[in-house]
Design an enzyme around this catalytic site. Sequence first.
Site, short mmCIF file in Angstrom:
data_model
loop_
_atom_site.label_atom_id
_atom_site.label_comp_id
_atom_site.label_asym_id
_atom_site.label_seq_id
_atom_site.Cartn_x
_atom_site.Cartn_y
_atom_site.Cartn_z
N ARG A 192 49.40 43.92 56.65
CA ARG A 192 48.20 43.64 55.86
C ARG A 192 48.43 42.35 55.08
NH1 ARG A 192 45.78 46.34 58.84
NH2 ARG A 192 44.79 48.35 58.50
N HIS A 224 42.83 39.08 62.87
CA HIS A 224 43.05 40.54 62.76
C HIS A 224 42.72 41.24 64.10
CE1 HIS A 224 43.28 44.03 59.69
NE2 HIS A 224 43.68 44.45 60.88
N1 LIG Z 1 47.04 43.87 62.53
C1 LIG Z 1 46.47 44.92 63.10
O1 LIG Z 1 45.57 44.79 63.93
C2 LIG Z 1 46.95 46.29 62.75
C3 LIG Z 1 46.55 47.36 63.57
C4 LIG Z 1 47.04 48.62 63.27
C5 LIG Z 1 47.89 48.82 62.18
N2 LIG Z 1 48.25 47.76 61.40
C6 LIG Z 1 49.16 47.95 60.25
O2 LIG Z 1 50.39 48.52 60.70
C7 LIG Z 1 50.82 49.43 59.69
C8 LIG Z 1 51.88 50.35 60.23
O3 LIG Z 1 51.29 51.31 61.10
P1 LIG Z 1 52.13 52.56 61.65
O4 LIG Z 1 51.18 53.39 62.43
O5 LIG Z 1 53.38 52.13 62.31
O6 LIG Z 1 52.52 53.29 60.25
P2 LIG Z 1 53.44 54.58 60.02
O7 LIG Z 1 53.60 55.36 61.27
O8 LIG Z 1 52.91 55.27 58.81
O9 LIG Z 1 54.89 53.96 59.69
C9 LIG Z 1 55.16 53.27 58.51
C10 LIG Z 1 56.61 52.80 58.52
O10 LIG Z 1 56.82 52.00 57.37
C11 LIG Z 1 57.93 52.53 56.64
N3 LIG Z 1 57.74 52.35 55.20
C12 LIG Z 1 56.69 52.73 54.44
N4 LIG Z 1 56.89 52.40 53.16
C13 LIG Z 1 58.11 51.83 53.10
C14 LIG Z 1 58.90 51.29 52.06
N5 LIG Z 1 58.48 51.28 50.79
N6 LIG Z 1 60.10 50.77 52.36
C15 LIG Z 1 60.57 50.77 53.64
N7 LIG Z 1 59.86 51.27 54.69
C16 LIG Z 1 58.65 51.79 54.41
C17 LIG Z 1 57.96 53.99 56.99
O11 LIG Z 1 59.26 54.51 56.71
P3 LIG Z 1 59.65 56.03 57.08
O12 LIG Z 1 59.89 56.01 58.57
O13 LIG Z 1 60.88 56.28 56.30
O14 LIG Z 1 58.47 56.89 56.68
C18 LIG Z 1 57.61 53.95 58.47
O15 LIG Z 1 58.74 53.67 59.24
C19 LIG Z 1 49.51 50.07 59.24
O16 LIG Z 1 49.62 50.67 57.96
C20 LIG Z 1 48.55 48.91 59.23
O17 LIG Z 1 48.55 48.29 57.96
C21 LIG Z 1 47.80 46.50 61.66
#
Ligand SMILES: NC(=O)c1ccc[n+]([C@@H]2O[C@H](COP(=O)([O-])OP(=O)(O)OC[C@H]3O[C@@H](n4cnc5c(N)ncnc54)[C@H](OP(=O)(O)O)[C@@H]3O)[C@@H](O)[C@H]2O)c1
Length: 324
Positions: A239, A287
């Site tokens: 983000r 995006h």
């Molecule tokens: N650009 C785009 O088009 C697009 C599209 C889709 C998503 N996204 C972004 O991608 C993000 C990630 O998606 P996802 O599905 O992979 O999310 P997710 O499954 O919720 O995974 C989040 C990861 O981040 C880690 N994390 C969270 N807070 C942290 C912290 N304070 N310190 C260290 N690690 C931390 C988590 O650790 P743990 O494993 O320990 O829980 C987990 O490994 C979304 O939230 C969104 O913002 C962008």
Amino acid sequence: MICATMATPSLAAPPRIYFYSRIDSPAMWRDALAAQLGEDGFELIVGPDCATPHEVDIGLMYNLPPGGLLAFRKLRAVLSLSAGINQFDRTRMPSGVPLARSVDSALAQHMVAYAKAAVYRYHRRFHRYERASRESTWSFELPRLNRHTAVGVLGLGELGSAVADALAADGFDVHGWSRSARAVPGIRTHSGTDGLSQMAGAVDMLINLLPLTAETEGILSSELFSRMRAGAFLINMGRGAHLVEADLLAALEQGRLEAATLDVTAVEPLPAGHPFWKHPGILITPHVAGIVTPATAAAQIAENVRRAMRGEPLLNQVDFARGY
Ligand SMILES: NC(=O)c1ccc[n+]([C@@H]2O[C@H](COP(=O)([O-])OP(=O)(O)OC[C@H]3O[C@@H](n4cnc5c(N)ncnc54)[C@H](OP(=O)(O)O)[C@@H]3O)[C@@H](O)[C@H]2O)c1
């Protein structure tokens, strides 16, 4: 107020789904949900306006409608049309309503393709050849082997782990950072503040795939860049608010970073005249890294509609205490 209802004749009180998005097509979602729930299996109310908010069971939306959701007093669930949920201001939603994000295999494939495109562009120096070719310059560089390029992935969740696995399968030296300590075959994993510093200093490229939370906002800052190898690359797919924009410009100016690919920015679309637009070291994409599409995500949404109507936990339900 007008309630634009794309109704299907109701049999026995089918769930009433309120749909709101500035970017997603309600007609496409209606068709995709009809294929999952049946033509008569739901009623779709297309926002922003809704005459009977107190009768709505499910909110299906990319972001909150302008009036918020406080009038939707009987909501059983809010289902995000995005993998991120930071756009949902919970003070404008009825308390206690569960929120789920959307993640499907197509989204992960799109994210992997985007990450690979950005990594290979830097790894094979296309960003330099693009510039050299505009200057009619034949500028040869010896290619590096994939295993000699270290890539760090911030966030090892659904999407971060898919990206890390795909890059490791291509032979890159892949590191990953998560909140909790994890063991992932083929990936050098790190966690905690010390783990972040270690990883930052060990990689040539950093890909951000963290969720936006109070803890991760502004994490892509001078403090982190100062720990990275000189001339490293940044790829932000998380983000916009993860990045401190002035710190990126300073890091590029100092040569701390060589270049950055930004799929997300604090304000989207990026405003005209923003210094990122014309910066030679920055590539902006609008995006587009990953898109949730009705064709592939409708099954998960339909399952969450059924679960919400039965009062069961949702798939990909957000843990409000963690913030993601
Ligand atoms: N650009 C785009 O088009 C697009 C599209 C889709 C998503 N996204 C972004 O991608 C993000 C990630 O998606 P996802 O599905 O992979 O999310 P997710 O499954 O919720 O995974 C989040 C990861 O981040 C880690 N994390 C969270 N807070 C942290 C912290 N304070 N310190 C260290 N690690 C931390 C988590 O650790 P743990 O494993 O320990 O829980 C987990 O490994 C979304 O939230 C969104 O913002 C962008």
